[in-house]
Design an enzyme around this catalytic site. Structure first.
Site, mmCIF file in Angstrom:
data_model
loop_
_atom_site.group_PDB
_atom_site.id
_atom_site.type_symbol
_atom_site.label_atom_id
_atom_site.label_comp_id
_atom_site.label_asym_id
_atom_site.label_seq_id
_atom_site.Cartn_x
_atom_site.Cartn_y
_atom_site.Cartn_z
ATOM 1 N N CYS A 18 11.804 -5.315 -6.253
ATOM 2 C CA CYS A 18 11.481 -4.283 -4.910
ATOM 3 C C CYS A 18 11.379 -5.031 -3.728
ATOM 4 O O CYS A 18 11.714 -4.514 -2.728
ATOM 5 C CB CYS A 18 10.137 -3.661 -5.454
ATOM 6 S SG CYS A 18 10.462 -2.822 -6.719
ATOM 7 N N CYS A 65 15.366 -5.335 -29.275
ATOM 8 C CA CYS A 65 16.385 -4.759 -30.123
ATOM 9 C C CYS A 65 17.450 -4.088 -28.851
ATOM 10 O O CYS A 65 18.609 -3.920 -29.414
ATOM 11 C CB CYS A 65 15.743 -3.315 -30.789
ATOM 12 S SG CYS A 65 15.003 -4.154 -32.120
ATOM 13 N N LEU A 82 0.712 -1.266 0.067
ATOM 14 C CA LEU A 82 -0.116 -0.205 0.065
ATOM 15 C C LEU A 82 1.065 1.335 -0.033
ATOM 16 O O LEU A 82 0.320 2.154 -0.400
ATOM 17 C CB LEU A 82 -1.031 0.014 1.220
ATOM 18 C CG LEU A 82 -2.116 -1.017 1.275
ATOM 19 C CD1 LEU A 82 -3.109 -0.953 2.290
ATOM 20 C CD2 LEU A 82 -2.625 -1.303 0.057
ATOM 21 N N HIS A 83 2.000 1.145 0.487
ATOM 22 C CA HIS A 83 3.176 2.409 0.344
ATOM 23 C C HIS A 83 3.028 3.069 -0.885
ATOM 24 O O HIS A 83 3.468 4.072 -1.259
ATOM 25 C CB HIS A 83 4.217 1.893 0.999
ATOM 26 C CG HIS A 83 5.203 1.508 0.177
ATOM 27 N ND1 HIS A 83 6.479 2.036 -0.195
ATOM 28 C CD2 HIS A 83 5.122 0.470 -0.442
ATOM 29 C CE1 HIS A 83 7.000 1.496 -0.854
ATOM 30 N NE2 HIS A 83 6.507 0.274 -1.018
ATOM 31 N N CYS A 85 19.441 -15.637 7.747
ATOM 32 C CA CYS A 85 19.263 -14.558 6.997
ATOM 33 C C CYS A 85 17.855 -14.357 6.759
ATOM 34 O O CYS A 85 17.005 -14.806 7.867
ATOM 35 C CB CYS A 85 19.826 -14.709 5.529
ATOM 36 S SG CYS A 85 19.256 -16.001 4.551
HETATM 37 ZN ZN ZN Z 1 13.378 -5.677 -31.939
#
Ligand code: ZN
Lengths: 467, 99
Positions: free
Chosen positions: A250, A236, A133-134, A425
Site C-alpha cells: 500500500c 494449498c 489515518l485515512h 526517485c
Molecule cells: Zn494446505
C-alpha cells in the site's frame, strides 16, 4: 492562552495535549478494568443486587449465560431468529486474535469488540502515523507516534468494556507465534506482506485454528476463510510464493481507504459466523471486490490439497518445523514493512541529497531527471527536475540528451566540464536502476541521488512533503 | 470462439490497464478443442504488452495468480487441460497481500 506573558507555541500545545491524553488513557484504562470487575457481580449499570432493597429472585439464565446487561446490549442480535441467544452465547465464549491493527484490522477489531467476542487479542509492533489515518479508522490523531495496539485496545475498550482486550505489542514471528495463537479460537489475518501470510497460515494449520484472511490494495480486495473444517489452507492455494516484483505494498501502490475497510468488515462478519456457529463461512470460496466497477464476485476455489506441504496427507507440519522455517528466505521478502534498499551502484556513481543541493546552489550546469511515475511527480517534485518515468526511460533517452545539450549551451565559458546528469526517485531504488541503464546507454557520468526525495526532505529541506 | 477475459489484482497493468477483454480465439487446429494451455499462449502473444514474466512462468501462470473459468478455480477443471466453450469467462487474478 498567554498566561505568563510568554508566547505559547504550537509545540507547547501539542505537548500539553499529549500529556493530558496520556492521563486520560490511563484513567480510561482504570475505568475499563473496574467495569470488568463490576461485570463479575452481574451488572454494570448500577442495578446490581447490592443496590437493590428488594431481594432479587433466583434468575434462570435460559440457554445462554447472559446477564441482564448483556441481554440489553446485544438485544438486536438476540432478536434475530437465525442468530439468537445461542449464537450470542457462542460469541461471548469465543476468543479471536487479530494480527495487524491497520487498514483491515481497524474495522474488524471495532466490530469484534462491539459484538461481544469474549476475548479479542491484537498483535502489531507498529506505531500510528498520520498517513495511516485515512484508512486505519480505529486510530485517532491523539495517538500519532504511539503503539497501534495501545490505540486500538483503547478504542475497543471504549466501545465495549465488558470484553477482554489483550495487547500483544510485538512483531508476529515464528518465535512467539505458537505461544500467542494457542490461546485463541479464531485468527484474523490483517497483515500486509507475503511472509506473514504464509507464517500465519502455517501456524493456524499446526494449531488447528480457522483463519479469516483478508487483503486489499489499490481499489481491490480479497477475502477467504482458510483451514476451516477440512478446507484448504493458504499453501494449498499458493504452494509457491509469488516473485517479489509481484508483491505490491500500500505504501508504494496506494490504497483507497474504504477498500480495506470493506474487507475488514467482511473479515469481522466471517469471524462472527465461525465464532457464533451460524451460516456458511467463506471456506473453499473466495470473495473478490472490485471497488471501481462496484462488483463483488464469489468464486469457488480448490479444496485441501493432498500434496500441500503444510496440511497435506503426507506432510503434517510440526511445531518444531514451523519454528525453524525461514519465511523471509522462502518468500524472498522481509517480514517487517520497511522498504527495500538496493545497492546497485559503486559509490562514485552516487551522491547524497546534501551534496546535490550544494552543487545546485553553486550553479553547476546539470540535468535532474525524476524517474518516478507521473502521478507521483504530480504530488510533489523538485524545481527544475524533468519527469521521465523509469518505464519510459528507454523510449525517451533523446529527451535526456537534448536537456544535457541545452545545459551545455548555458554554461559559463571558463567552465570546461560538461553538464552533469543526476537521477532522483522517491527512495533511491528506481534511480539506481535508471543510472545503471543510463551507464549502459553511454551516459557515463549519470549519478543517482542516494535515498531520493525522502533523503531530500530529511537532510536538506524539512518542509518538503513526504508521502 | 467468443470469450470474456478479465485481469485483476494488478495483472491488468500488463495489458494497458484494461481489465475486461472481449476476444475471439480459435482452437490451435481445425476440429480441435480450445484448451487453457492454448489460451494462455494466445493471451501472452496478443494481450500482454509488458513484463510477460509477471504473467507466466514456463507454460503456465506464474505463482500467485489464480485462474478462474466461469468463476471456478481452474484446478477443479483440469488446469492447462481445461476445455473452453463458447462464451466462457476466464479471470486471471493476482493475489493481493496489502492491508
Ligand atoms: Zn494446505
Amino acid at each position: 492562552m498567554d498566561s505568563n506573558g510568554v508566547a505559547e507555541t504550537p509545540a507547547d500545545i501539542r505537548r500539553e495535549i499529549a500529556s493530558l491524553e496520556k492521563v486520560k488513557a490511563e484513567i480510561d484504562h482504570r475505568i475499563s478494568a473496574l467495569r470488568v470487575r463490576l461485570t463479575s457481580y452481574g451488572s454494570v449499570n448500577g442495578n446490581e443486587v447490592a443496590n437493590s432493597s428488594a431481594p432479587r429472585p433466583e434468575q434462570t439464565l435460559l440457554s445462554g449465560q447472559l446477564s441482564p446487561d448483556m441481554i440489553y446490549r446485544y438485544s438486536r442480535h438476540l432478536l434475530l431468529p437465525s442468530f439468537g441467544v445461542e449464537a450470542q452465547a457462542n460469541l461471548l465464549k469465543c476468543s479471536v486474535l487479530v494480527i495487524g491493527a491497520g487498514g483491515l484490522g481497524s474495522p474488524a477489531l471495532l466490530y469484534l469488540a462491539a459484538c461481544g467476542i469474549g476475548c479479542v487479542g491484537i498483535v502489531d509492533h507498529d506505531v500510528v502515523e498520520l498517513n495511516n489515518l485515512h484508512r486505519q479508522i480505529i486510530h485517532t490523531e491523539a495517538y500519532i507516534g504511539r503503539s497501534k495496539v495501545e490505540s486500538a485496545a483503547a478504542a475497543c475498550r471504549a466501545i465495549n468494556s465488558s470484553v477482554q482486550i489483550v495487547e500483544h505489542r510485538e512483531a508476529f514471528r515464528t518465535s512467539n507465534a505458537l505461544e500467542i495463537v494457542r490461546k485463541y479460537d479464531i485468527v484474523v489475518d490483517a497483515t500486509d506482506n507475503v511472509p506473514s501470510r504464509y507464517m500465519i497460515s502455517d501456524c493456524c494449520v499446526v494449531l488447528g485454528k480457522p483463519l479469516i484472511s483478508g487483503a486489499a490494495l489499490g481499489l481491490e480486495g480479497q477475502l477467504t476463510v482458510y483451514n476451516y473444517k477440512g478446507g484448504p489452507c493458504y499453501r494449498c492455494l499458493f504452494p509457491t510464493p509469488p516473485p517479489t516484483t509481484a508483491c505490491q505494498r500500500c505504501a508504494d501502490s496506494g490504497v483507497l481507504g474504504v477498500v480495506p475497510g470493506v474487507i475488514g468488515c467482511l473479515q469481522a462478519l466471517e469471524a462472527i459466523k465461525v465464532a457464533g456457529a451460524v451460516g456458511e463461512p467463506l471456506s473453499g470460496r473466495m470473495l473478490l471486490l472490485d471497488a471501481l466497477s462496484a462488483r463483488i464476485r464469489v468464486v469457488k476455489i480448490r479444496g485441501r490439497s493432498p500434496q500441500c506441504e503444510a496440511c497435506g496427507e503426507n506432510a503434517k507440519l510440526t511445531e518444531e518445523q514451523f519454528c525453524n522455517f525461514d519465511y523471509e528466505k522462502f518468500t524472498q521478502s522481509p517480514l517487517s514493512t520497511s522498504p527495500l534498499k538496493l545497492h546497485l551502484l559503486p559509490s562514485e556513481a552516487r551522491i547524497t541529497s546534501k551534496e546535490y543541493n550544494e552543487r545546485n546552489l553553486k550553479g553547476e550546469a546539470h540535468v535532474l531527471v525524476d524517474v518516478r511515475p507521473s502521478h507521483h511527480y504530480k504530488i510533489i517534485s523538485l524545481p527544475k527536475s524533468m519527469n521521465i518515468p523509469l518505464a519510459s526511460l528507454e523510449a525517451r533517452l533523446s529527451e535526456v540528451s537534448a536537456a544535457l545539450a541545452r545545459e551545455e549551451g548555458h554554461k559559463k565559458d571558463d567552465d570546461n566540464q560538461s553538464a552533469s546528469l543526476y537521477v532522483i526517485c522517491r527512495r533511491g531504488n528506481d534511480s539506481q536502476r535508471a543510472v545503471q541503464y543510463l551507464h549502459k546507454m553511454g551516459f557515463a557520468s549519470a549519478k543517482d541521488i542516494i535515498g531520493g526525495l525522502e533523503s531530500w526532505a530529511h537532510d536538506v529541506d524539512p518542509s518538503f512533503p513526504t508521502y | 470462439m467468443q470469450l470474456t477475459l478479465e485481469f485483476g489484482g494488478g495483472l491488468e497493468l500488463l495489458c494497458d490497464s484494461v481489465k475486461i477483454h472481449n476476444v475471439n480465439v480459435e482452437p490451435q487446429a481445425e476440429g480441435k478443442k480450445l484448451t487453457m494451455k492454448h489460451l494462455l499462449s494466445w493471451v501472452r502473444t496478443n494481450l500482454i504488452k509488458e513484463r510477460p514474466e509477471m504473467f507466466m512462468k514456463g507454460d503456465t501462470v506464474r505463482p500467485g495468480v489464480l485462474v478462474l473459468v466461469n468463476d471456478c478455480d481452474w484446478e477443479l477443471s483440469g488446469q492447462l487441460e481445461t476445455v473452453l466453450e463458447e462464451k466462457d469467462a476466464v479471470v486471471f487474478i493476482s493475489t493481493l497481500h496489502g492491508g
